[in-house]
Design an enzyme around this catalytic site. Structure first.
Site, short mmCIF file in Angstrom:
data_model
loop_
_atom_site.label_atom_id
_atom_site.label_comp_id
_atom_site.label_asym_id
_atom_site.label_seq_id
_atom_site.Cartn_x
_atom_site.Cartn_y
_atom_site.Cartn_z
CG ASP A 145 -1.97 -1.17 1.35
OD1 ASP A 145 -3.14 -0.75 1.35
OD2 ASP A 145 -1.37 -2.21 1.84
CB THR A 197 -5.38 -3.73 2.48
OG1 THR A 197 -4.96 -2.85 1.46
CG2 THR A 197 -3.90 -4.21 3.21
MG MG Z 1 -6.22 0.59 -0.06
#
Ligand code: MG
Ligand code: AMP
Ligand code: MG
Length: 305
Positions: free
Chosen positions: A49, A120
């Protein structure tokens, strides 16, 4: 004639999302995800990320220094490795003609919403097909353009990854538009953030089937590719970077994405980032307002409180 800024921003976003996708694959392959909790165990961040966001924001801001860019992972160090800096605009996309209404929009008038890795939770659990990179382009508070990049999509020619794009007034590209089956009501929703209220809203819409997948990007893909009729999420958990690109792509296609009351979110830079009133998205074949009207008032009241 100079190329309108919206076309250049979209064209660079397509190539940058692909580069971010390769960073996401590299981090997974190395095996050390560097997971940290942001606001608890339901809100994770990984090395992928962070790095994907750095790549996207550094690349876009280098070429468009006056662009307002808001990324999920906050302020990023933009002093990135040279190989993370994308400078080429996607040439295939630039062959398209810019819709008249966006031709004169200046760099300062855009807000770009970046979710460098949507899904995620699924990424950390190895459900890689749910992962997308989202770059949404807003003009005057509305989601107008978007890129949804799937880093793990296997193309028929063996290539890994694909970019889906949409620009209102122009249309969409990168996927095969497909209508969902007639006579059914297939709803897609969260798999990792299910709550009693989320379930209550699903029950109220009497689905014939519920598909639980990760990420706002992947859920809108279920609509674009005819696997679901609606995306329903009665929770304040999504943020503007989750919905800007999916909304723009879906609406360029003819569908609609709003909150659960049927109202569009504002994508102006100064807004509260939370999509407090949930998410409701529908395919072009459904009448969005009919579905919004079926959402019980007590669910809307619960989201408002
Ligand atoms: Mg994200
Ligand atoms: P989901 O549908 O659960 O995969 O969520 C779509 C997007 O919204 C993902 O980026 C999630 O991280 C985010 N999201 C949804 N609910 C929450 C929550 N309760 N807390 C943090 N993020 C959330
Ligand atoms: Mg997300």
């Amino acid at each position: 004639m100079t190329t309108p800024q919206v076309m250049r921003i979209m064209a660079l976003s397509i190539n940058t999302a692909a580069r971010a996708g390769s960073i996401i694959r590299d981090v997974m392959q190395r095996g050390n995800l560097g997971i940290v909790e942001k606001e608890g165990k339901d809100d994770l961040q990984t090395e992928a990320d962070r790095s994907a966001q750095q790549c996207i924001i550094a690349s876009l801001s280098r070429k468009f220094p006056n662009l307002k860019i808001i990324g999920e992972e906050g302020d990023s160090n933009l002093d990135v490795k040279p190989e993370w800096l994308v400078t080429d605009e996607n040439e295939e996309f630039l062959k398209n003609c810019c819709p008249e209404e966006w031709r004169e929009i200046k760099e300062e008038e855009f807000v770009v919403w970046v979710d460098p890795l949507d899904g995620t939770s699924e990424y950390t659990q190895g459900l890689l097909e749910h992962v997308t990179v989202l770059i949404g382009v807003a003009i005057k508070d509305r989601a107008v353009g978007g890129v949804i990049y799937q880093p793990y999509y296997k193309q028929s020619n063996g290539e890994i990854g694909r970019a889906i794009w949409g620009l209102k007034g122009l249309g969409t590209g990168g996927f095969k538009p497909t209508s969902p089956p007639k006579g059914q009501m297939i709803i897609t929703t969260t798999r990792s953030h299910l709550t009693p209220l989320v379930q209550q809203a699903l029950d109220a819409l009497s689905p014939t089937e519920v598909i639980k997948v990760g990420g706002a990007g992947y859920k809108v893909l279920q609509l674009l590719e005819g696997r679901a009729h609606a995306y329903v999420f009665a929770s304040p958990g999504c943020k503007r970077w989750d919905t800007c690109a999916p909304e723009a792509v879906l609406e360029a296609y003819g569908g609609i994405l709003t909150d659960l009351a049927g109202v569009h979110y504002s994508y102006a830079a100064e807004v509260d980032y939370k999509n407090r009133m949930g998410v409701l998205a529908t395919v072009p074949e459904l009448k969005h307002s009919d579905i919004a009207n079926q959402v019980p008032k007590d669910i809307l009241d619960a989201l408002r409180s």
